[in-house]
Design a protein around this motif. Structure first.
Motif, short mmCIF file in Angstrom:
data_model
loop_
_atom_site.label_atom_id
_atom_site.label_comp_id
_atom_site.label_asym_id
_atom_site.label_seq_id
_atom_site.Cartn_x
_atom_site.Cartn_y
_atom_site.Cartn_z
N ALA A 158 0.97 -1.48 0.11
CA ALA A 158 0.20 0.25 -0.31
C ALA A 158 0.91 1.57 -0.55
N ALA A 159 2.19 1.37 1.04
CA ALA A 159 2.80 2.37 1.24
C ALA A 159 3.10 2.85 -0.80
N CYS A 160 4.12 1.77 -0.73
CA CYS A 160 5.07 1.50 -2.27
C CYS A 160 3.83 2.42 -3.37
N VAL A 161 2.79 1.30 -3.64
CA VAL A 161 1.72 1.99 -4.96
C VAL A 161 1.45 3.74 -4.68
N TRP A 162 0.86 3.96 -3.63
CA TRP A 162 0.72 5.17 -2.73
C TRP A 162 1.74 6.00 -3.67
N SER A 163 3.54 5.55 -3.18
CA SER A 163 4.29 7.26 -3.96
C SER A 163 4.55 6.70 -5.10
N LEU A 164 3.99 5.80 -5.85
CA LEU A 164 4.99 5.57 -7.58
C LEU A 164 2.95 6.19 -7.75
#
Length: 251
Positions: A158-164
């Motif tokens: 979830a954190a990486c998808v939001w950052s991408l």
């Protein structure tokens, strides 16, 4: 003559230091967790692998947050829509997604096949019957070990998808989006690959000590053992990309 360092180079150094700090902190925390005493020798390693992956993700996300978008007097943008998939590694990203899917599938199968261990603790062993003898082999990736792995993988994803998505839609040039998207993908891949290696290691250990695996055990070994090599390769790529994202080619 005094050399001056541009603000962009300082921010780039801060980004790199944050990535290194995340890996270093993860190594320290993982070592501390792995040496934790107790009657369960497997859970400290599960916690260590999970903590190392989350620290790596946190370091990369921190480095990205330290680098604000460039402030230009006049902002220009192309007519083509910005998509996340245009900035992530075109070949490694699907491979890392495949490994994350393998983690979920193996843990689901492991939780369904798990049984209590010799002293009655649920979700920690696999009951194997040889003739009239039933042995409880472990550690097995049942629900007890699967829960922290799945929770950490969900949070990291979830954190990486939001950052991408944030990187793809914020101002900046494509080279910066490319580098930061690769680093974040590698950090998430480090989390997924290390967890896959952990889960496969548990299954391989049970297969090694099982004397009555039969044809099903042989088929499982043919599927599981290649995943070890795949996860090791991905771990090396992810570590190198986090530390030196510009030095890795995937196109």
């Amino acid at each position: 003559m005094i050399d001056t360092v541009s603000p962009e180079r300082l921010l780039a150094r801060a980004d790199l230091c944050a990535r290194w700090a995340g890996l270093a902190l993860g190594a320290v925390v993982a070592q501390a967790l792995a040496t934790t005493g107790g009657d369960d020798m497997a859970m400290p390693f599960v916690s260590a692998v999970t903590a190392f992956g989350l620290c790596a993700v946190g370091g990369v996300l921190l480095g990205d947050s330290l680098t604000p978008a460039p402030q230009e007097a006049v902002r220009t943008a192309g007519l083509a829509p910005r998509r996340v998939r245009d900035h992530v590694p075109p070949r490694m990203a699907p491979l890392l997604v495949f490994q994350a899917a393998c983690v979920v599938v193996l843990l689901t199968i492991g939780a369904a096949a798990a049984s209590p261990d010799r002293i009655g603790r649920t979700g920690r062993a696999l009951a194997v019957t040889c003739g009239r003898t039933t042995r409880h082999l472990g550690p097995w990736p049942g629900l007890y070990y699967a829960a922290p792995v799945l929770v950490s993988l969900t949070l990291g994803t979830a954190a990486c998808v939001w950052s991408l998505r944030r990187i793809a839609h914020r101002p900046g040039d494509n080279l910066r989006r490319h580098d930061r998207s690769w680093a974040i993908t590698a950090a998430w891949g480090l989390l997924a690959s290390s967890q896959l290696l952990l889960v496969v290691g548990m299954i391989a250990r049970v297969l090694f000590y099982s004397k009555c695996a039969g044809m099903l055990g042989n088929v499982t070994a043919l599927v599981v053992y290649p995943l070890v090599l795949l996860s090791l390769f991905s771990l090396g790529w992810c570590l190198f990309t986090i530390v030196m994202p510009r030095a890795v080619g995937d196109e």
